[in-house]
Design a protein around this motif. Structure first.
Motif, PDB file in Angstrom:
ATOM      1  N   ASP A 186       0.918  -1.817   0.109  1.00 12.52           N
ATOM      2  CA  ASP A 186       0.161   0.470  -0.043  1.00 12.52           C
ATOM      3  C   ASP A 186       1.158   1.551   0.311  1.00 12.52           C
ATOM      4  OD1 ASP A 186      -2.611  -1.370   0.526  1.00 12.52           O
ATOM      5  OD2 ASP A 186      -1.893  -1.519   2.377  1.00 12.52           O
ATOM      6  N   VAL A 187       1.972   1.382   0.669  1.00 14.34           N
ATOM      7  CA  VAL A 187       2.735   2.229   0.464  1.00 14.34           C
ATOM      8  C   VAL A 187       4.210   1.398   0.334  1.00 14.34           C
ATOM      9  CG1 VAL A 187       3.665   3.983   2.859  1.00 14.34           C
ATOM     10  CG2 VAL A 187       1.241   3.247   2.833  1.00 14.34           C
ATOM     11  N   ALA A 188       5.697   2.442  -0.275  1.00 15.11           N
ATOM     12  CA  ALA A 188       6.554   2.101  -0.379  1.00 15.11           C
ATOM     13  C   ALA A 188       7.404   3.590   0.152  1.00 15.11           C
ATOM     14  CB  ALA A 188       6.988   1.976  -1.337  1.00 15.11           C
ATOM     15  N   LEU A 189       8.697   3.150   1.272  1.00 14.37           N
ATOM     16  CA  LEU A 189       8.925   4.261   2.266  1.00 14.37           C
ATOM     17  C   LEU A 189      10.114   4.290   1.294  1.00 14.37           C
ATOM     18  CD1 LEU A 189       7.984   4.182   6.083  1.00 14.37           C
ATOM     19  CD2 LEU A 189       6.878   5.690   3.763  1.00 14.37           C
ATOM     20  N   ILE A 190      10.890   5.378   0.538  1.00  9.36           N
ATOM     21  CA  ILE A 190      12.046   4.374  -0.581  1.00  9.36           C
ATOM     22  C   ILE A 190      13.976   5.807  -0.074  1.00  9.36           C
ATOM     23  CG2 ILE A 190      12.918   4.482  -2.920  1.00  9.36           C
ATOM     24  CD1 ILE A 190       9.992   3.407  -3.635  1.00  9.36           C
ATOM     25  N   ASP A 191      14.230   5.280   0.536  1.00 10.54           N
ATOM     26  CA  ASP A 191      15.798   5.869   0.682  1.00 10.54           C
ATOM     27  C   ASP A 191      15.853   6.727  -0.379  1.00 10.54           C
ATOM     28  OD1 ASP A 191      17.413   7.507   1.637  1.00 10.54           O
ATOM     29  OD2 ASP A 191      19.135   6.277   1.829  1.00 10.54           O
ATOM     30  N   VAL A 192      15.742   8.315  -0.640  1.00 17.55           N
ATOM     31  CA  VAL A 192      16.071   8.952  -1.640  1.00 17.55           C
ATOM     32  C   VAL A 192      18.144   8.670  -2.418  1.00 17.55           C
ATOM     33  CG1 VAL A 192      16.881  10.703  -3.017  1.00 17.55           C
ATOM     34  CG2 VAL A 192      14.620  10.883  -1.614  1.00 17.55           C
ATOM     35  N   HIS A 193      18.795   8.300  -1.393  1.00 11.79           N
ATOM     36  CA  HIS A 193      20.228   8.163  -1.677  1.00 11.79           C
ATOM     37  C   HIS A 193      21.073   7.111  -1.161  1.00 11.79           C
ATOM     38  CE1 HIS A 193      19.947  12.826  -1.776  1.00 11.79           C
ATOM     39  NE2 HIS A 193      19.354  12.825  -1.126  1.00 11.79           N
ATOM     40  N   ARG A 244       1.406   4.560  -2.841  1.00 11.40           N
ATOM     41  CA  ARG A 244       1.356   5.039  -2.456  1.00 11.40           C
ATOM     42  C   ARG A 244       3.082   5.232  -2.111  1.00 11.40           C
ATOM     43  NH1 ARG A 244      -0.889  10.054  -1.256  1.00 11.40           N
ATOM     44  NH2 ARG A 244      -0.485  11.535   0.021  1.00 11.40           N
ATOM     45  N   LEU A 245       4.154   6.698  -2.944  1.00 10.51           N
ATOM     46  CA  LEU A 245       5.554   6.321  -3.094  1.00 10.51           C
ATOM     47  C   LEU A 245       6.115   7.710  -2.087  1.00 10.51           C
ATOM     48  CD1 LEU A 245       5.970   5.452  -6.523  1.00 10.51           C
ATOM     49  CD2 LEU A 245       6.076   3.742  -4.684  1.00 10.51           C
ATOM     50  N   VAL A 246       6.300   6.944  -0.934  1.00  6.45           N
ATOM     51  CA  VAL A 246       7.365   7.927  -0.052  1.00  6.45           C
ATOM     52  C   VAL A 246       8.256   8.248  -0.049  1.00  6.45           C
ATOM     53  CG1 VAL A 246       7.395   9.200   2.340  1.00  6.45           C
ATOM     54  CG2 VAL A 246       5.057   7.996   0.917  1.00  6.45           C
ATOM     55  N   ALA A 247       9.000   9.470  -0.699  1.00 11.20           N
ATOM     56  CA  ALA A 247      10.442   9.708  -0.262  1.00 11.20           C
ATOM     57  C   ALA A 247      10.811   9.874   1.042  1.00 11.20           C
ATOM     58  CB  ALA A 247      10.931  10.660  -0.957  1.00 11.20           C
ATOM     59  N   LEU A 248      11.915   9.039   1.341  1.00 11.84           N
ATOM     60  CA  LEU A 248      12.687   9.207   2.376  1.00 11.84           C
ATOM     61  C   LEU A 248      14.443   9.746   2.640  1.00 11.84           C
ATOM     62  CD1 LEU A 248      12.255   5.918   4.729  1.00 11.84           C
ATOM     63  CD2 LEU A 248      10.832   7.901   4.475  1.00 11.84           C
ATOM     64  N   THR A 249      14.723  11.393   3.288  1.00 13.50           N
ATOM     65  CA  THR A 249      15.455  12.029   2.995  1.00 13.50           C
ATOM     66  C   THR A 249      16.149  12.878   4.310  1.00 13.50           C
ATOM     67  OG1 THR A 249      16.307  14.127   1.001  1.00 13.50           O
ATOM     68  CG2 THR A 249      14.668  14.095   1.927  1.00 13.50           C
ATOM     69  N   GLY A 250      17.746  13.134   4.131  1.00  9.46           N
ATOM     70  CA  GLY A 250      18.016  13.510   5.530  1.00  9.46           C
ATOM     71  C   GLY A 250      17.364  15.209   4.911  1.00  9.46           C
ATOM     72  N   SER A 251      17.251  16.013   4.223  1.00  8.44           N
ATOM     73  CA  SER A 251      16.572  16.821   4.141  1.00  8.44           C
ATOM     74  C   SER A 251      16.088  17.603   2.882  1.00  8.44           C
ATOM     75  CB  SER A 251      17.709  18.106   3.908  1.00  8.44           C
ATOM     76  OG  SER A 251      18.695  18.568   3.136  1.00  8.44           O
ATOM     77  N   ILE A 252      14.915  18.029   2.555  1.00  7.73           N
ATOM     78  CA  ILE A 252      14.020  18.083   1.029  1.00  7.73           C
ATOM     79  C   ILE A 252      14.725  19.639   1.145  1.00  7.73           C
ATOM     80  CG2 ILE A 252      11.851  18.020   0.372  1.00  7.73           C
ATOM     81  CD1 ILE A 252      11.645  16.813   2.498  1.00  7.73           C
ATOM     82  N   ASP A 253      15.253  19.912  -0.515  1.00 12.80           N
ATOM     83  CA  ASP A 253      15.090  21.281  -1.537  1.00 12.80           C
ATOM     84  C   ASP A 253      14.164  21.211  -2.455  1.00 12.80           C
ATOM     85  OD1 ASP A 253      16.698  19.730  -3.214  1.00 12.80           O
ATOM     86  OD2 ASP A 253      17.957  20.012  -1.646  1.00 12.80           O
TER      87      ASP A 253
END
Length: 607
Positions: A514-521, A544-553
């Motif tokens: 249902d949801v994928a939590l994906i590390d960007v880097h 629902r694709l959710v990006a996980l990141t240290g910071s967002i720009d």
């Protein structure tokens, strides 16, 4: 002149009859041509704006013309590699023009003799007495030399030569003396200009070096913040999972509570580091919306409430009796107030007094069509350690702390007030800090034109409330995925883990998340590429694709449109609930990347 004689050059020349200076006054003088002199001086004044070489050349051309000479030149002192100095013909006109750059000795030369005697000198047939003039052609009948004086020592000489029957007189000496004075002024101006340019170059170099050092520091701070976020994620998730597993064991829960408080402190420090780095480059912006000032203040108080209770502080809060609507970034304004309150708590002894007073006009009294923002004034006062008078002008500087604050148990890094000032100014406001000195408390006043007539309802509290779902975790950090998977599993969710993009693609062949939590880097296939490939999978059309990141720009968001939203690591259950329910607050990339002292600030942003 032969080098065998040991007599000084002036004395030898007098005995040889080469010095004819006395004849200048005996000869009849021609009438002055002041019109020609004025025209020449006007041209010379204009030449001052030209290059040094062009200006000196204009001087010798003028001397040649006004004195009716056959040759003219300027000799300037230059230091050789050894102790012996020499004169160089830096500008030459007339018959000797081809000898520009010619070097002559300082002592055994017409210029050297005139400078040694300190007065203008006339030489008869100087080639017979000076070896340094052997290259001059044709023969020199007379040479008139005038020293060019300097502030500390002579700069050189201005000279004219005749190669025929032309004779120099007192009028020529006057003209050449006047031109020598002009030459001195021109050389002084040129030297001052060169010194100014050198200092400007040094200042520019220093500014560039300082800017490079500041950039290096900012990059280090940002890198440090991002690197610290990595291990904090799995630690935070593991602690929350351990607290669930340790229910019924008070001793374990007590130990975990201590660890949890320390992790929150680390998260605040990391948030301040990232905020400070971004604020220096103007990337820490605000995104205002209509909200209630009372809700913001209450959220800020909630952030410090636990620590306030532990230190047994008496916190007095005075809010307006009416709801105050403001147009502000609620998360960032909460961060501002919580940061100032946190400082008051941190630097006030146990049992101390802290007050928070809010003064704002009643929005209902603002005329209906008047959209001019009114000022809200928030005053936070404590009776803690105070600020030394000499440190007050620096309280908003990065890493600025007084000695007493630095020695405090929870002294921090001295970043908070710098970020506070930046965020307050981003709301078009100002912040002031007052103190009567050490041990006499501190008062912080925030003034912001944010009060408007529009009214909004009180915000509702958030809860987890996530029904069991299928979640895919993709992160190259085994610790991060294990800790977060344990936490989500304990909350009732079905979780699959992958440590690379390829492994995730293999999993979705038989698993429909249902949801994928994906590390960007991630190395190899990064999160953006994986999200694009998952979008092409039929079984992932509703995921629902959710990006996980240290910071967002902004650059990161614009790189890929495959993600539904972005979350800052580590994602809390509140974040996930907001994402799944579609209730997470909109935030600009700059405002969503870090919490500062707020653990509950919104950290999700639409992709």
């Amino acid at each position: 002149m032969s080098g065998s004689s040991t007599l000084p050059p002036p004395l030898r020349l007098q005995r040889a009859g080469a010095l004819a200076t006395a004849e200048l006054d005996a000869r009849s003088r021609r009438s002055p041509d002041y019109a020609a002199e004025n025209e020449a001086l006007h041209a010379l004044a204009q030449a001052l704006a030209a290059s040094d070489s062009a200006m000196l050349q204009k001087l010798v051309d003028t001397a040649l013309e006004l004195c009716g000479a056959g040759s003219a030149g300027i000799s300037l002192r230059e230091l050789a590699s050894g102790p012996i100095s020499a004169y160089r013909w830096v500008a030459v006109a007339g018959r000797c023009a081809n000898l520009a750059g010619h070097v002559i000795p300082t002592d055994d030369s017409p210029g050297g003799v005139a400078i040694a005697l300190g007065l203008p000198q006339l030489f008869g047939y100087p080639k017979r007495h000076f070896d340094c003039l052997a290259h001059v052609s044709p023969d020199v009948t007379e040479e008139l030399v005038v020293p060019i004086c300097g502030a500390q020592e002579p700069l050189g000489a201005l000279w004219v030569m005749s190669h025929d029957d032309h004779r120099f007189d007192g009028e020529h000496r006057r003209i050449l003396t006047s031109l020598a004075t002009f030459t001195r002024a021109a050389l002084t101006i040129a030297e001052a200009k060169a010194n100014a340019e050198a200092r400007a170059t040094e200042a520019e170099t220093a500014r560039n070096a300082l800017a490079e050092a500041e950039d290096a520091k900012d990059n280090f701070i940002a890198t440090l913040g991002h690197e610290l976020r990595g291990p904090l994620g799995p630690i935070d998730s593991a602690l929350e999972a351990a607290q669930k597993l340790a229910e019924g064991s008070p001793a374990v829960l007590s130990a975990l509570a201590i660890a949890n408080r320390q992790v929150r402190q680390l998260k605040r420090i990391v948030g301040d580091l990232l905020d400070a780095a971004r604020s220096r480059h103007g990337k820490l912006s605000v995104r205002p919306t209509y909200t209630l000032l009372g809700d913001i203040v209450k959220d800020a108080i909630a952030v410090v409430s636990e620590e306030t209770e532990q230190r047994q502080h008496h916190l007095h809060v005075a809010l307006p009796p009416y709801p105050v609507t403001v147009f502000a970034d609620a998360a960032r304004l909460t961060q501002v107030i919580a940061n100032v309150l946190g400082n008051a708590v941190k630097y006030t002894p146990r049992g101390g007094e802290i007050s928070l007073h809010v003064k704002a006009p009643d929005p209902s009294t603002i005329p209906e069509h008047d959209s001019t923002p009114r000022q809200a004034v928030i005053t936070i006062r404590d009776n803690g350690m105070g600020v030394p008078g000499d440190h007050l002008p620096h309280v908003f500087d990065l890493f600025s702390q007084s000695n007493s604050a630095r020695n405090a148990a929870d002294g921090g890094l001295g970043l908070g007030l710098s970020v506070v000032k930046y965020l307050v100014q981003a709301h078009q406001g100002d912040v002031s800090v007052y103190s009567d000195g050490e041990g006499r408390g501190t008062e912080v006043i925030l003034r912001m034109p944010i009060v408007l007539r529009s009214t909004v309802e009180h915000s509702a509290p958030t809860t987890h409330g996530i029904p069991p779902i299928r979640i895919l975790l993709v992160d190259d950090s085994a610790d991060a995925t294990e800790a977060l998977a344990m936490l989500l599993t304990l909350d009732g969710h079905e979780v699959k883990r992958a440590q690379s993009g390829q492994e995730a693609l293999s999993l979705v062949e038989s698993y429909n998340p249902d949801v994928a939590l994906i590390d960007v880097h991630m190395p190899g296939m990064d999160g953006h590429e994986l999200a694009g490939l998952l979008r092409q999978q039929k079984q992932c059309q509703a995921t629902r694709l959710v990006a996980l990141t240290g910071s967002i720009d902004t650059d990161e968001i614009e790189r890929s449109a495959a993600f539904d939203c972005y979350l800052v690591k580590p994602p809390s259950l509140e974040d996930l609930a907001d994402v799944l329910h579609g209730t997470f607050k909109q935030a600009s990339p700059e405002t969503s990347h870090t919490q500062g002292p707020l653990d509950d600030a919104p950290r999700a942003v639409n992709g």
